[in-house]
Scaffold this active site. Structure first.
Site, PDB file in Angstrom:
ATOM      1  N   HIS A  44      42.690  35.867  36.663  1.00 53.35           N
ATOM      2  CA  HIS A  44      43.257  36.369  35.410  1.00 53.35           C
ATOM      3  C   HIS A  44      42.143  36.568  34.396  1.00 53.35           C
ATOM      4  O   HIS A  44      41.043  36.021  34.524  1.00 53.35           O
ATOM      5  CB  HIS A  44      44.353  35.448  34.854  1.00 53.35           C
ATOM      6  N   CYS A  69      41.185  28.164  37.885  1.00 53.80           N
ATOM      7  CA  CYS A  69      41.424  29.593  38.007  1.00 53.80           C
ATOM      8  C   CYS A  69      40.116  30.364  38.127  1.00 53.80           C
ATOM      9  O   CYS A  69      39.049  29.880  37.746  1.00 53.80           O
ATOM     10  CB  CYS A  69      42.212  30.108  36.803  1.00 53.80           C
TER      11      CYS A  69
END
Length: 231
Positions: free
Chosen positions: A186, A201
């Site tokens: 992301h 992440c």
């Protein structure tokens, strides 16, 4: 992912973006401090990287250049000292640049899977390939810091949410593509070299996250390998 909700994409000028189980580290604000007059242990290397005269001695101009680099990439304290963290970021940049357009030269990311997103933790690079053909990248990424490492292995994208918002921290995670629990690709509004890293992440620039969104689909493979420096 109970309680996750959608909303419009908001501006990326936030201190950090998080996944439900994979919080991205916030960037510490630049510290107001006087410019260091001390010569750091990596003075010559830092001077060379910044295009400064390489004499191994700290000068006011050296400090100004080092501070600008530190401020740009969220390296604290922002005092212009040529220390290990600052040089570590520069050294990583050099290694990433040296890869050129052959990120899978070592053949570690599978070439028998068709379209696959590869993540090299050691070099903090990611790319998309189809067999031996490079489709996009390589691009710099920001992965999990010590004790919150991005997990290695072969995975698959199982959920995509372009306007994802964490229900735990109420912050946006644009162009989220989840591949392992709360770990996802992301975008973030931070430098990709902002230490120490995310909480798992794979952070990307908005441009790269949008491109990954357009190229990948649910069920596509993701292969994560290597070891992030400092973990």
């Amino acid at each position: 992912m109970g309680g996750i909700r959608r909303r419009g994409v908001v501006g990326l000028g936030v201190t950090g973006l998080v996944a439900p189980l994979a919080l991205a580290v916030t960037a510490a604000p630049a510290q107001a401090a006087s410019c260091s007059t001390s010569t750091g242990p990596y003075q010559k290397q830092v001077e060379k990287f910044l295009g400064r005269p390489v004499d191994g001695r700290q000068s006011a101009a050296d400090c100004t250049a080092i501070r600008a680099f530190q401020s740009k990439h969220g390296i604290t304290p922002t005092i212009g000292y040529a220390g290990s963290v600052t040089w570590g970021v520069m050294d990583l940049m050099n290694k990433q640049k040296a890869v050129g357009n052959k990120p899978n030269k070592d053949g570690k990311c599978p070439v028998n899977k068709g379209r696959i997103a590869c993540v090299n933790l050691t070099l903090q690079l990611s790319w998309i390939q189809d067999g031996k053909k490079l489709v996009y990248g390589p691009v710099p990424v920001r992965t999990g810091r010590d004790r919150y490492e991005t997990r290695t292995g072969l995975k698959k994208i199982y959920w995509r949410d372009i306007d994802h918002v964490s229900n735990l921290y109420d912050v946006p995670m644009p162009y989220s593509q989840f591949f392992d629990g709360g770990q996802a690709f992301h975008s973030v509004g931070l430098s990709m070299w902002n230490p120490p890293g995310s909480h798992g992440c794979v952070n990307m620039t908005k441009k790269d996250a949008k491109k990954y969104w357009s190229l990948l689909r649910n069920g596509d493979d993701v292969f994560v390998y290597g070891r992030k420096p400092g973990t």
